[in-house]
Write a protein that holds these residues in place. Structure first.
Motif, short mmCIF file in Angstrom:
data_model
loop_
_atom_site.label_atom_id
_atom_site.label_comp_id
_atom_site.label_asym_id
_atom_site.label_seq_id
_atom_site.Cartn_x
_atom_site.Cartn_y
_atom_site.Cartn_z
N ALA A 1 52.03 104.85 71.34
CA ALA A 1 52.97 105.78 70.72
C ALA A 1 54.35 105.17 70.54
O ALA A 1 55.23 105.77 69.91
N THR A 2 54.56 103.95 71.08
CA THR A 2 55.87 103.30 71.04
C THR A 2 55.90 102.08 70.13
O THR A 2 56.83 101.89 69.36
N ALA A 3 54.87 101.25 70.21
CA ALA A 3 54.85 99.95 69.53
C ALA A 3 54.45 100.09 68.06
O ALA A 3 53.97 101.13 67.62
N ASP A 4 54.63 98.99 67.33
CA ASP A 4 54.29 98.98 65.91
C ASP A 4 52.78 99.02 65.68
O ASP A 4 52.31 99.60 64.70
N LYS A 5 52.03 98.37 66.57
CA LYS A 5 50.57 98.30 66.42
C LYS A 5 49.91 98.74 67.71
O LYS A 5 50.41 98.47 68.80
N THR A 6 48.77 99.39 67.56
CA THR A 6 48.07 99.90 68.73
C THR A 6 47.22 98.81 69.37
O THR A 6 46.86 97.81 68.72
N LEU A 7 46.91 99.02 70.65
CA LEU A 7 45.99 98.15 71.37
C LEU A 7 44.74 98.94 71.72
O LEU A 7 44.83 100.10 72.15
N SER A 8 43.59 98.34 71.56
CA SER A 8 42.34 98.95 71.99
C SER A 8 42.30 98.99 73.51
O SER A 8 43.08 98.28 74.17
N GLY B 1 52.30 86.70 68.77
CA GLY B 1 51.23 87.66 69.02
C GLY B 1 51.66 89.07 68.66
O GLY B 1 52.84 89.38 68.52
N LYS B 2 50.67 89.97 68.52
CA LYS B 2 50.99 91.34 68.12
C LYS B 2 51.40 92.20 69.32
O LYS B 2 51.89 93.30 69.16
N PHE B 3 51.19 91.68 70.53
CA PHE B 3 51.55 92.41 71.74
C PHE B 3 53.06 92.44 71.89
O PHE B 3 53.71 91.41 71.96
N GLN B 4 53.65 93.63 71.97
CA GLN B 4 55.10 93.79 72.03
C GLN B 4 55.51 94.12 73.47
O GLN B 4 55.36 95.24 73.94
N ILE B 5 56.02 93.13 74.16
CA ILE B 5 56.31 93.28 75.59
C ILE B 5 57.39 94.32 75.87
O ILE B 5 57.27 95.08 76.85
N PRO B 6 58.47 94.46 75.05
CA PRO B 6 59.44 95.53 75.35
C PRO B 6 58.79 96.91 75.32
O PRO B 6 59.08 97.76 76.18
N ALA B 7 57.92 97.13 74.33
CA ALA B 7 57.23 98.43 74.26
C ALA B 7 56.36 98.65 75.49
O ALA B 7 56.27 99.77 76.02
N MET B 8 55.74 97.59 75.99
CA MET B 8 54.89 97.69 77.17
C MET B 8 55.72 98.09 78.40
O MET B 8 55.33 98.97 79.18
#
Length: 435
Positions: free
Chosen positions: A69-76, A37-44
């Motif tokens: 501002a941290t992860a590779d892809k943004t979340l809506s 998935g595109k969700f990056q848990i460390p960034a979260m």
């Protein structure tokens, strides 16, 4: 990666505490994320930790901006909010429990504590919740919702030994369990934990305790632990609070015998007695004594030392003040119980990460340097945003361009759907029972 070798130690320390692979593996095992998935848990995780420290307001929108501002892809907004589930709250709780075993800032208490494995303070504080959560977290009043955060604060390591959450109504002491973990440890207890049976169990498990003596108790004095010259008033056979008005000594140091009921065994509860030490320190302003009960021997600590040790309880008040003042745990406005737990566990994670970096600073600084807790908390908060940005670079994340993120954050959501913030405002203003 930074060209500053000393600053690189910060990122290495944090990613050693919570390695990205370990964060991802546990999230996948719980079903919080899918590997592809595109969700990056460390960034979260880091967005919540440093978003709590740096943000002026702890809104979900602010945490989403920190993530983007941290992860590779943004979340809506919708993509972010749908991640805030009870399962994610469980995941954060697991991280807190892991960090409790890992984080410590040793050698922060006086040498007189060296004889104890740890000095522990038990305490609890009330968190005010939105009234819509009162069925799950009942407040003291029928129309209120409130939670109680129970902590065992390790003064020796300046961290949290254990925490739990209940509604506001359960007594503070319900979450305090005696056992072999007490061996060699000194417990500082306030009157909410006062019970002779509890003191006996601490003693029988090889632990030590100091507590204020409850005024409505009547322990009988069986011996004086200090000899007085001249025509001193004999105290044997008297009850502690009965002697206070007649004495003018600076200190009282006696042995008392108390009676208490043991826990149920084979369907019955038997009575038992035990001897403890009671010390009194005269408060000249109030023309009265502060009485403490303990199992610490006189050969170890004199009455003045007992009173000084007990004042260490102020450390947990500072800890609660840090959580409530700096991390806004004084009041939760969310109506979602999962989000409430997520915010609570994220705040505790922030506190633990702060302590981990304090240990690094202590290692880096001169031996004689002193770091007062509140001054350190303010310093950590002021540098949090910079640390989050450095972590993003260290983890080789490449956030979308700033203008793209600003445009995505500022534009209105699809015309046919109410803005999420408007939905939240409407929900918080609704009348209970009205759909």
């Amino acid at each position: 990666m930074s060209s500053d070798p000393s600053s690189d130690r910060i990122e290495r320390r944090l990613t050693t505490l919570f390695p990205s692979t370990a964060l991802e593996d546990h999230a996948e095992a719980l079903g919080v994320v899918e590997r592809d998935g595109k969700f990056q848990i460390p960034a979260m995780i880091w967005a919540f930790v440093f978003g709590f420290a740096a943000g002026e307001s702890r809104s979900l929108a602010a945490f989403r901006r920190a993530y983007n501002a941290t992860a590779d892809k943004t979340l809506s907004p919708g993509g972010f909010y749908q991640r805030l589930t009870p399962l994610f709250a469980t995941y954060l709780r697991d991280l807190v429990e892991f960090a409790l075993d890992e984080v410590a800032v040793p050698h922060t208490v006086s040498d007189e504590f060296d004889r104890f494995r740890d000095v522990i303070i038990a305490d609890a504080t009330v968190l005010r919740l939105h009234r819509f959560l009162r069925e799950e977290y009942q407040g003291l009043r029928e129309e209120q919702a409130g939670a109680k955060l129970h902590l065992l604060h390790n003064v020796t390591d300046r961290t949290i030994e254990k925490l739990s959450i209940t509604g506001e109504r359960p007594h503070d002491s319900t979450e305090f369990k005696t056992g072999s973990w007490l061996e060699g440890r000194l417990l500082l207890l306030d009157l909410a934990y006062f019970k002779f049976r509890r003191f006996a169990l601490i003693d029988e498990n090889g632990g030590y305790f100091v507590s204020r003596l409850k005024r409505n108790t009547k322990p009988e004095i069986v011996a004086e632990l200090r000899e007085w010259r001249g025509r001193a008033i004999p105290l044997e056979g008297e009850e502690v609070f009965d002697i206070a008005e007649d004495l003018h000594r600076k200190y009282v140091d006696v042995e008392v015998e108390v009676e208490f009921r043991r826990g149920p065994y084979a369907g019955t509860r038997s009575w038992d007695t035990k001897r403890f030490r009671v010390v009194g320190v005269r408060n000249e302003d109030a023309d009265d004594y502060h009485f403490y009960i303990t199992n610490l021997p006189r050969e170890w600590l004199l009455p003045a030392d007992i009173a000084t040790i007990y004042r260490c309880r102020w450390a947990v008040e500072l800890l609660f003040r840090e959580l409530k003042t700096l991390y806004d745990l004084d009041e939760f406005n969310t109506t979602n119980p999962a989000v409430m737990k997520i915010l609570l566990y994220a705040a505790v994670l922030t506190l633990l990460v702060s302590r981990e970096l304090l240990e690094l600073v202590v290692e880096h600084a001169d031996d004689e340097a002193v770091f007062p807790p509140e001054r350190w908390a303010a310093t950590f908060r002021s540098h949090a945003q910079q640390i989050l940005k450095r972590l993003s670079n260290y983890l080789d994340y490449s956030p979308p361009p700033l203008l793209d993120r600003m445009a995505a954050d500022a534009q209105k959501i699809h015309q046919e759907r109410p803005i999420l913030q408007e939905q939240f405002a409407t929900a918080t203003q609704a009348t209970p029972g009205v759909s």
